[in-house]
Design an enzyme around this catalytic site. Structure first.
Site, PDB file in Angstrom:
ATOM      1  N   LYS A  57       0.843  -1.202   0.000  1.00 13.27           N
ATOM      2  CA  LYS A  57       0.000   0.000   0.000  1.00 13.27           C
ATOM      3  C   LYS A  57       0.878   1.253   0.000  1.00 13.27           C
ATOM      4  CE  LYS A  57      -2.601   1.719   3.577  1.00 13.27           C
ATOM      5  NZ  LYS A  57      -2.562   3.187   3.601  1.00 13.27           N
ATOM      6  N   ASP A  62      -3.262   4.362  -2.254  1.00 12.34           N
ATOM      7  CA  ASP A  62      -4.198   4.915  -1.271  1.00 12.34           C
ATOM      8  C   ASP A  62      -4.150   6.438  -1.351  1.00 12.34           C
ATOM      9  OD1 ASP A  62      -6.002   5.113   0.772  1.00 12.34           O
ATOM     10  OD2 ASP A  62      -4.595   4.525   2.355  1.00 12.34           O
ATOM     11  N   LEU A  63      -4.755   6.968  -2.412  1.00 17.47           N
ATOM     12  CA  LEU A  63      -4.697   8.419  -2.658  1.00 17.47           C
ATOM     13  C   LEU A  63      -5.973   9.121  -2.225  1.00 17.47           C
ATOM     14  CD1 LEU A  63      -2.904   8.433  -6.141  1.00 17.47           C
ATOM     15  CD2 LEU A  63      -1.912   8.450  -3.838  1.00 17.47           C
ATOM     16  N   LYS A  64      -6.990   8.373  -1.847  1.00 21.65           N
ATOM     17  CA  LYS A  64      -8.249   8.925  -1.300  1.00 21.65           C
ATOM     18  C   LYS A  64      -8.701  10.161  -2.083  1.00 21.65           C
ATOM     19  CE  LYS A  64      -7.847   7.096   3.401  1.00 21.65           C
ATOM     20  NZ  LYS A  64      -6.464   6.602   3.475  1.00 21.65           N
ATOM     21  N   LEU A  65      -8.981   9.951  -3.366  1.00 20.50           N
ATOM     22  CA  LEU A  65      -9.393  11.066  -4.225  1.00 20.50           C
ATOM     23  C   LEU A  65     -10.774  11.585  -3.829  1.00 20.50           C
ATOM     24  CD1 LEU A  65      -8.257   9.620  -7.685  1.00 20.50           C
ATOM     25  CD2 LEU A  65      -6.976  11.114  -6.136  1.00 20.50           C
ATOM     26  N   HIS A  66     -10.965  12.891  -3.949  1.00 19.62           N
ATOM     27  CA  HIS A  66     -12.242  13.523  -3.602  1.00 19.62           C
ATOM     28  C   HIS A  66     -12.297  14.873  -4.308  1.00 19.62           C
ATOM     29  CE1 HIS A  66     -15.289  14.535  -0.140  1.00 19.62           C
ATOM     30  NE2 HIS A  66     -15.746  14.820  -1.337  1.00 19.62           N
ATOM     31  N   ASP A  67     -12.997  14.932  -5.441  1.00 19.11           N
ATOM     32  CA  ASP A  67     -13.077  16.186  -6.201  1.00 19.11           C
ATOM     33  C   ASP A  67     -14.243  16.065  -7.171  1.00 19.11           C
ATOM     34  OD1 ASP A  67     -12.344  18.670  -7.485  1.00 19.11           O
ATOM     35  OD2 ASP A  67     -10.291  18.314  -6.811  1.00 19.11           O
ATOM     36  N   ILE A  68     -14.414  17.022  -8.058  1.00 23.34           N
ATOM     37  CA  ILE A  68     -15.501  16.903  -9.027  1.00 23.34           C
ATOM     38  C   ILE A  68     -15.190  15.742  -9.981  1.00 23.34           C
ATOM     39  CG2 ILE A  68     -16.187  19.334  -8.882  1.00 23.34           C
ATOM     40  CD1 ILE A  68     -14.714  19.757 -11.563  1.00 23.34           C
ATOM     41  N   PRO A  69     -16.239  15.138 -10.564  1.00 23.32           N
ATOM     42  CA  PRO A  69     -16.009  13.927 -11.368  1.00 23.32           C
ATOM     43  C   PRO A  69     -14.951  14.095 -12.459  1.00 23.32           C
ATOM     44  CG  PRO A  69     -18.353  14.195 -10.953  1.00 23.32           C
ATOM     45  CD  PRO A  69     -17.694  15.428 -10.402  1.00 23.32           C
ATOM     46  N   ALA A  70     -14.948  15.210 -13.172  1.00 19.04           N
ATOM     47  CA  ALA A  70     -13.984  15.363 -14.274  1.00 19.04           C
ATOM     48  C   ALA A  70     -12.553  15.350 -13.748  1.00 19.04           C
ATOM     49  CB  ALA A  70     -14.262  16.663 -15.031  1.00 19.04           C
ATOM     50  N   THR A  71     -12.337  15.966 -12.605  1.00 17.14           N
ATOM     51  CA  THR A  71     -10.981  16.023 -12.041  1.00 17.14           C
ATOM     52  C   THR A  71     -10.546  14.655 -11.539  1.00 17.14           C
ATOM     53  OG1 THR A  71     -11.316  18.320 -11.444  1.00 17.14           O
ATOM     54  CG2 THR A  71      -9.552  17.161 -10.289  1.00 17.14           C
ATOM     55  N   THR A 109     -11.854   6.664  10.258  1.00 14.92           N
ATOM     56  CA  THR A 109     -11.977   6.249  11.659  1.00 14.92           C
ATOM     57  C   THR A 109     -11.433   7.308  12.604  1.00 14.92           C
ATOM     58  OG1 THR A 109      -9.968   4.990  11.260  1.00 14.92           O
ATOM     59  CG2 THR A 109     -12.007   3.745  11.349  1.00 14.92           C
ATOM     60  N   GLN A 140      -4.258   3.163  16.901  1.00 17.06           N
ATOM     61  CA  GLN A 140      -5.511   2.574  16.414  1.00 17.06           C
ATOM     62  C   GLN A 140      -6.440   2.342  17.601  1.00 17.06           C
ATOM     63  OE1 GLN A 140      -6.334   2.325  13.417  1.00 17.06           O
ATOM     64  NE2 GLN A 140      -4.616   1.817  12.085  1.00 17.06           N
ATOM     65  N   ARG A 174       2.568  -0.820  10.975  1.00 17.91           N
ATOM     66  CA  ARG A 174       3.638  -0.867  11.975  1.00 17.91           C
ATOM     67  C   ARG A 174       3.931  -2.226  12.596  1.00 17.91           C
ATOM     68  NH1 ARG A 174       1.025   4.374  14.520  1.00 17.91           N
ATOM     69  NH2 ARG A 174      -0.738   3.197  13.661  1.00 17.91           N
TER      70      ARG A 174
HETATM   71  O1  C5P Z   1       0.528   0.962  11.165  1.00 23.24           O
HETATM   72  P1  C5P Z   1      -0.908   0.556  10.977  1.00 23.24           P
HETATM   73  O2  C5P Z   1      -1.084  -0.943  10.863  1.00 23.24           O
HETATM   74  O3  C5P Z   1      -1.808   1.178  12.012  1.00 23.24           O
HETATM   75  O4  C5P Z   1      -1.276   1.182   9.564  1.00 23.24           O
HETATM   76  C1  C5P Z   1      -2.575   1.137   9.090  1.00 23.24           C
HETATM   77  C2  C5P Z   1      -2.666   1.800   7.736  1.00 23.24           C
HETATM   78  O5  C5P Z   1      -4.033   1.871   7.370  1.00 23.24           O
HETATM   79  C3  C5P Z   1      -2.146   3.228   7.669  1.00 23.24           C
HETATM   80  O6  C5P Z   1      -1.616   3.405   6.348  1.00 23.24           O
HETATM   81  C4  C5P Z   1      -3.380   4.060   7.873  1.00 23.24           C
HETATM   82  O7  C5P Z   1      -3.301   5.317   7.250  1.00 23.24           O
HETATM   83  C5  C5P Z   1      -4.429   3.217   7.166  1.00 23.24           C
HETATM   84  N1  C5P Z   1      -5.796   3.436   7.607  1.00 23.24           N
HETATM   85  C6  C5P Z   1      -6.214   3.284   8.924  1.00 23.24           C
HETATM   86  N2  C5P Z   1      -7.526   3.480   9.264  1.00 23.24           N
HETATM   87  C7  C5P Z   1      -8.397   3.807   8.327  1.00 23.24           C
HETATM   88  C8  C5P Z   1      -8.003   3.949   7.007  1.00 23.24           C
HETATM   89  C9  C5P Z   1      -6.686   3.758   6.670  1.00 23.24           C
HETATM   90  O8  C5P Z   1      -5.419   2.974   9.798  1.00 23.24           O
HETATM   91  N3  C5P Z   1      -9.664   3.942   8.662  1.00 23.24           N
END
Ligand code: C5P
Length: 233
Positions: A33, A61-70, A116, A186, A207
């Protein structure tokens, strides 16, 4: 030996570190990822740098969020990298999700439902009032109706999301912790075995692997435990 259904989160802004982790874990895990820090710093070439000569799946994991064309243009811009997964925010709307899906027919566009990191009062403040689980279920169904083939959700939500979207959708869960490893920041964690039993298809682990003295060995231990689970059912 099949790689285990683990996406190792390469959460670093240093390319050499990311490539070292990738090299250590790649025989064991299915997916790497790449998040915003690495991508923003090094650009698209980071994908080849961490993939190396391996056929490992790449999760952008770029989490895009913009207008559809962009979003469509951004999705087309990464098509040549052949990501297996690309994340978009479900709250960007159906047309935006569909734009990403149509731009990347060979990629599983993954809807991110509710971050989260957002507590209930913040969810209400941004207009997502009500129980977070209801919002996650609603946004999951909505993403899938717009063409998303994967959903990112917490292990605590995965069973409810599975019931909502059926068997064909890939459910990706972060917040996974092998027994005995630290929780870090977490709040809502589950063991890898529990997350799979609840219906997850791909476990995001950062981690517990990348922070280990020997990331390759940590990945191998986790992969072995998951393979055992698959064999014994
Ligand atoms: O180090 P760890 O196992 O906590 O990493 C979890 C990965 O998942 C990180 O890249 C974190 O940004 C991502 N993530 C998350 N919770 C979310 C969405 C993504 O921990 N709800």
């Amino acid at each position: 030996m099949n790689p285990a259904p683990i996406a190792v989160a390469l959460d670093t802004d240093d390319l050499q570190t990311a490539a070292r982790w990738a090299n250590a874990v790649t025989p064991q895990v299915s997916t790497l990822k790449i998040g915003l820090a690495l991508y923003m710093r090094y650009g698209p070439s980071v994908v080849a740098s961490v993939r190396g000569g391996s056929g490992v799946d790449v999760f952008l994991d770029l989490k895009l969020h913009d207008i559809p064309a962009t979003v469509a243009a951004a999705a087309r811009a990464v098509a040549s990298l052949h990501p297996t997964y690309l994340t978009v925010h479900a709250t960007g709307g159906a047309a935006m999700i569909r734009a990403a899906v149509e731009a990347l027919p060979d990629t599983k566009v993954a809807g991110v439902t509710v971050l989260t990191s957002l507590a209930d009062d913040e969810l209400a403040a941004v207009g997502l009032a009500g129980p977070a689980l209801d919002t996650v279920r609603r946004l999951s169904a909505y993403s899938v109706a717009a063409g998303a083939r994967a959903i990112v959700c917490s292990p605590r939500e995965v069973a409810a999301v599975r019931a909502e979207v059926g068997e064909d959708i890939t459910l990706i869960t972060p917040g996974v912790r092998p027994p005995g490893s630290g929780v870090h920041d977490q709040a809502r964690v589950a063991t890898p075995e529990q997350a799979l039993a609840d219906g997850a298809d791909l476990l995001v682990v950062g981690r517990p692997i990348t922070g280990a003295a020997d990331p390759g060995a940590a990945a191998a231990t986790l992969a072995r435990a998951l393979r055992r689970r698959t064999v014994t059912g």
